[in-house]
Design a protein around this motif. Structure first.
Motif, PDB file in Angstrom:
ATOM      1  N   ALA A 142       0.837  -1.196   0.000  1.00 40.15           N
ATOM      2  CA  ALA A 142       0.000   0.000   0.000  1.00 40.15           C
ATOM      3  C   ALA A 142       0.875   1.249   0.000  1.00 40.15           C
ATOM      4  N   ALA A 143       0.393   2.262  -0.694  1.00 43.67           N
ATOM      5  CA  ALA A 143       1.146   3.518  -0.816  1.00 43.67           C
ATOM      6  C   ALA A 143       0.375   4.688  -0.232  1.00 43.67           C
ATOM      7  N   GLY A 144      -0.241   4.479   0.932  1.00 41.76           N
ATOM      8  CA  GLY A 144      -0.843   5.588   1.656  1.00 41.76           C
ATOM      9  C   GLY A 144      -2.296   5.877   1.357  1.00 41.76           C
ATOM     10  N   HIS A 145      -2.915   5.126   0.463  1.00 45.93           N
ATOM     11  CA  HIS A 145      -4.302   5.356   0.055  1.00 45.93           C
ATOM     12  C   HIS A 145      -4.878   4.005  -0.369  1.00 45.93           C
ATOM     13  N   PRO A 146      -6.178   3.752  -0.136  1.00 41.91           N
ATOM     14  CA  PRO A 146      -6.754   2.455  -0.497  1.00 41.91           C
ATOM     15  C   PRO A 146      -6.654   2.090  -1.979  1.00 41.91           C
ATOM     16  N   HIS A 147      -6.421   3.051  -2.850  1.00 39.34           N
ATOM     17  CA  HIS A 147      -6.269   2.769  -4.277  1.00 39.34           C
ATOM     18  C   HIS A 147      -4.802   2.808  -4.727  1.00 39.34           C
ATOM     19  N   ALA A 148      -3.877   3.137  -3.839  1.00 43.83           N
ATOM     20  CA  ALA A 148      -2.478   3.349  -4.222  1.00 43.83           C
ATOM     21  C   ALA A 148      -1.587   2.211  -3.724  1.00 43.83           C
ATOM     22  N   VAL A 149      -0.718   1.725  -4.624  1.00 42.90           N
ATOM     23  CA  VAL A 149       0.237   0.672  -4.289  1.00 42.90           C
ATOM     24  C   VAL A 149       1.571   0.968  -4.967  1.00 42.90           C
ATOM     25  N   PHE A 150       2.615   0.280  -4.512  1.00 44.59           N
ATOM     26  CA  PHE A 150       3.899   0.362  -5.196  1.00 44.59           C
ATOM     27  C   PHE A 150       4.552  -1.006  -5.183  1.00 44.59           C
ATOM     28  N   ASN A 151       5.382  -1.243  -6.178  1.00 42.62           N
ATOM     29  CA  ASN A 151       6.048  -2.515  -6.363  1.00 42.62           C
ATOM     30  C   ASN A 151       7.452  -2.460  -5.762  1.00 42.62           C
ATOM     31  N   LEU A 152       7.860  -3.568  -5.153  1.00 47.39           N
ATOM     32  CA  LEU A 152       9.198  -3.668  -4.590  1.00 47.39           C
ATOM     33  C   LEU A 152       9.559  -5.127  -4.406  1.00 47.39           C
ATOM     34  N   THR A 153      10.822  -5.382  -4.168  1.00 46.09           N
ATOM     35  CA  THR A 153      11.277  -6.740  -3.868  1.00 46.09           C
ATOM     36  C   THR A 153      11.235  -6.933  -2.352  1.00 46.09           C
ATOM     37  N   PRO A 154      11.246  -8.182  -1.909  1.00 41.66           N
ATOM     38  CA  PRO A 154      11.317  -8.417  -0.461  1.00 41.66           C
ATOM     39  C   PRO A 154      12.550  -7.767   0.171  1.00 41.66           C
ATOM     40  N   GLN A 155      13.659  -7.792  -0.551  1.00 35.32           N
ATOM     41  CA  GLN A 155      14.890  -7.193  -0.022  1.00 35.32           C
ATOM     42  C   GLN A 155      14.731  -5.668   0.121  1.00 35.32           C
ATOM     43  N   GLU A 156      14.035  -5.049  -0.823  1.00 36.93           N
ATOM     44  CA  GLU A 156      13.778  -3.608  -0.715  1.00 36.93           C
ATOM     45  C   GLU A 156      12.861  -3.309   0.462  1.00 36.93           C
ATOM     46  N   LEU A 157      11.891  -4.179   0.715  1.00 36.03           N
ATOM     47  CA  LEU A 157      11.000  -4.004   1.862  1.00 36.03           C
ATOM     48  C   LEU A 157      11.794  -4.030   3.160  1.00 36.03           C
ATOM     49  N   VAL A 158      12.689  -4.991   3.278  1.00 40.27           N
ATOM     50  CA  VAL A 158      13.527  -5.096   4.476  1.00 40.27           C
ATOM     51  C   VAL A 158      14.404  -3.849   4.605  1.00 40.27           C
ATOM     52  N   ALA A 159      15.003  -3.403   3.505  1.00 40.88           N
ATOM     53  CA  ALA A 159      15.869  -2.222   3.544  1.00 40.88           C
ATOM     54  C   ALA A 159      15.089  -0.961   3.885  1.00 40.88           C
ATOM     55  N   LEU A 160      13.889  -0.800   3.322  1.00 39.35           N
ATOM     56  CA  LEU A 160      13.084   0.401   3.584  1.00 39.35           C
ATOM     57  C   LEU A 160      12.613   0.479   5.032  1.00 39.35           C
ATOM     58  N   THR A 161      12.273  -0.676   5.611  1.00 34.78           N
ATOM     59  CA  THR A 161      11.706  -0.683   6.961  1.00 34.78           C
ATOM     60  C   THR A 161      12.734  -0.918   8.055  1.00 34.78           C
ATOM     61  N   GLY A 162      13.807  -1.628   7.718  1.00 35.40           N
ATOM     62  CA  GLY A 162      14.780  -2.011   8.742  1.00 35.40           C
ATOM     63  C   GLY A 162      14.217  -3.023   9.717  1.00 35.40           C
ATOM     64  N   ALA A 163      13.133  -3.665   9.348  1.00 33.87           N
ATOM     65  CA  ALA A 163      12.426  -4.567  10.262  1.00 33.87           C
ATOM     66  C   ALA A 163      12.965  -5.988  10.182  1.00 33.87           C
ATOM     67  N   PRO A 164      12.867  -6.712  11.284  1.00 32.95           N
ATOM     68  CA  PRO A 164      13.275  -8.113  11.268  1.00 32.95           C
ATOM     69  C   PRO A 164      12.280  -8.971  10.481  1.00 32.95           C
ATOM     70  N   VAL A 165      12.804 -10.027   9.877  1.00 36.39           N
ATOM     71  CA  VAL A 165      11.988 -10.987   9.136  1.00 36.39           C
ATOM     72  C   VAL A 165      11.747 -12.166  10.068  1.00 36.39           C
TER      73      VAL A 165
END
Length: 173
Positions: A142-165
């Motif tokens: 999700a990109a901040g709105h119920p109609h908005a999304v963005f594409n990314l890889t799992p590795q990009e998700l981890v890098a963007l959030t810094g969250a543990p898997v």
């Protein structure tokens, strides 16, 4: 596949809703070059988003917000759209959790339910990423709105959030 409209971060951001524009700018600041995509229909559920994008439900990185009971800290679980979250597994990692209502979600994230982005929250949440997402090549979040999304890889998700898997999926016994 349903046709989707895309607005790239380098394009005219004025066509995006305010919350999606904020996400597009934040993504650009963090070096993420893929566009924010506006779905013609709502992407509030993983199935709706997947149908609109022509992808598998598992590829939807759904954001589920909980409230940590001891201190009201938001707990964000980014899970595969194909999985149900095992609240006991989440609680083992972060402490006892409860459901977050729409008001709590809006106050803590700055987004409406159905549009909660993995990043850019009003209050920084404790974040966990579903380990099952790492088995996929491509995700949509999700990109901040119920109609908005963005594409990314799992590795990009981890890098963007810094969250543990971690394993957060509810498994059949």
């Amino acid at each position: 596949m349903t046709e989707v409209t895309a607005t790239h971060a380098n394009d005219n951001l004025d066509t995006l809703p305010d919350s999606a524009r904020r996400v597009a700018l934040l993504l650009r600041e963090r070096g993420h070059a893929k566009p924010v995509v506006m779905l013609p229909e709502t992407g509030k559920t993983s199935a709706e988003a997947a149908a609109g994008l022509g992808c598998e439900v598992a590829q939807i990185a759904k954001s589920i917000l909980f409230r940590r009971r001891k201190d009201d800290v938001p707990v964000l679980v980014i899970a595969s759209g194909a999985n149900r979250v095992d609240e006991n597994k989440v609680a083992e990692r972060v402490g006892e959790i409860g459901r977050a209502d729409a008001k709590f979600v809006r106050e803590k994230t700055g987004y409406a339910i159905g549009g909660v982005c993995p990043i850019g929250h009003a209050v920084t949440p404790v974040t966990l990423i579903d380990a099952d997402l790492l088995a996929l090549d491509s995700l949509w979040a999700a990109a901040g709105h119920p109609h908005a999304v963005f594409n990314l890889t799992p590795q990009e998700l981890v890098a963007l959030t810094g969250a543990p898997v971690v394993d957060v999926a509810l498994r059949d016994a």
